[in-house]
Design a protein around this motif. Sequence first.
Motif, PDB file in Angstrom:
ATOM      1  N   ALA A  45       0.870  -1.178   0.000  1.00  0.00           N
ATOM      2  CA  ALA A  45       0.000   0.000   0.000  1.00  0.00           C
ATOM      3  C   ALA A  45       0.909   1.231   0.000  1.00  0.00           C
ATOM      4  O   ALA A  45       2.027   1.192   0.512  1.00  0.00           O
ATOM      5  N   VAL A  46       0.432   2.322  -0.572  1.00  0.00           N
ATOM      6  CA  VAL A  46       1.270   3.515  -0.726  1.00  0.00           C
ATOM      7  C   VAL A  46       0.558   4.722  -0.109  1.00  0.00           C
ATOM      8  O   VAL A  46      -0.648   4.860  -0.222  1.00  0.00           O
ATOM      9  N   PHE A 108      -0.883  -6.950   6.568  1.00  0.00           N
ATOM     10  CA  PHE A 108       0.350  -7.192   7.298  1.00  0.00           C
ATOM     11  C   PHE A 108       1.157  -5.904   7.292  1.00  0.00           C
ATOM     12  O   PHE A 108       1.393  -5.322   6.232  1.00  0.00           O
ATOM     13  N   ILE A 109       1.578  -5.468   8.473  1.00  0.00           N
ATOM     14  CA  ILE A 109       2.369  -4.244   8.581  1.00  0.00           C
ATOM     15  C   ILE A 109       3.726  -4.616   9.177  1.00  0.00           C
ATOM     16  O   ILE A 109       3.801  -5.227  10.244  1.00  0.00           O
ATOM     17  N   CYS A 110       4.783  -4.256   8.463  1.00  0.00           N
ATOM     18  CA  CYS A 110       6.132  -4.541   8.944  1.00  0.00           C
ATOM     19  C   CYS A 110       6.485  -3.558  10.059  1.00  0.00           C
ATOM     20  O   CYS A 110       6.365  -2.338   9.876  1.00  0.00           O
ATOM     21  N   ASN A 114       7.591  -0.389   8.126  1.00  0.00           N
ATOM     22  CA  ASN A 114       6.235   0.160   8.155  1.00  0.00           C
ATOM     23  C   ASN A 114       5.469  -0.059   6.849  1.00  0.00           C
ATOM     24  O   ASN A 114       4.471   0.603   6.610  1.00  0.00           O
ATOM     25  N   SER A 115       5.926  -0.965   6.000  1.00  0.00           N
ATOM     26  CA  SER A 115       5.211  -1.269   4.764  1.00  0.00           C
ATOM     27  C   SER A 115       3.929  -2.029   5.087  1.00  0.00           C
ATOM     28  O   SER A 115       3.894  -2.828   6.021  1.00  0.00           O
ATOM     29  N   LEU A 145       7.699  -8.834  10.807  1.00  0.00           N
ATOM     30  CA  LEU A 145       8.781  -8.447   9.891  1.00  0.00           C
ATOM     31  C   LEU A 145       8.470  -8.934   8.483  1.00  0.00           C
ATOM     32  O   LEU A 145       8.159 -10.120   8.297  1.00  0.00           O
ATOM     33  N   CYS A 146       8.576  -8.034   7.514  1.00  0.00           N
ATOM     34  CA  CYS A 146       8.396  -8.430   6.118  1.00  0.00           C
ATOM     35  C   CYS A 146       9.628  -9.222   5.671  1.00  0.00           C
ATOM     36  O   CYS A 146      10.646  -9.271   6.373  1.00  0.00           O
TER      37      CYS A 146
END
Length: 154
Positions: A45-46, A108-110, A114-115, A145-146
């Motif tokens: 997401a951006v 999912f948020i790293c 923070n991606s 963690l991504c």
Amino acid sequence: MKREQDNEISKEKLEEYSQLLKANQLKITQPRLRVLDSISDKSTAVSQPELEKILGTEIDRVTLYRILASFEEKGILHKVFDLNGTATYALCSTKCSAHHHHDQHVHFICSVCNSVFCLDEISVPKINLPANFSLHSIAINAVGLCESCQEKDV
């Protein structure tokens, strides 16, 4: 010259984006096409600030804000908040429509970069609400963690 090539949208994508805008009764404009292309190119997401960096001076901040708001309203994008509370945007599924999003999946948020990733394959369980309650949205976020940050940590 390189800058112009970076901004070009393939004919196939141009047709796809044009059909999407037509289906949602939106005028086909270069700024709308560029925003769709910029978001669809990302695996995460951006946020609006990220889009501003990607688009540079092509689209001013107010126009970008209006495009994102209209895309969300029409069911083209859905909004997800990252760990800092910043709104990020991802393309909706084809089942979404104006004021009725069907993007009920886990995000999912790293915790390092923070991606925000859409985990489309993980559905949100059905929520049985009490009588006279009306559900507008569901947000379930998994934090960890991504792949990229996990590789850096090793």
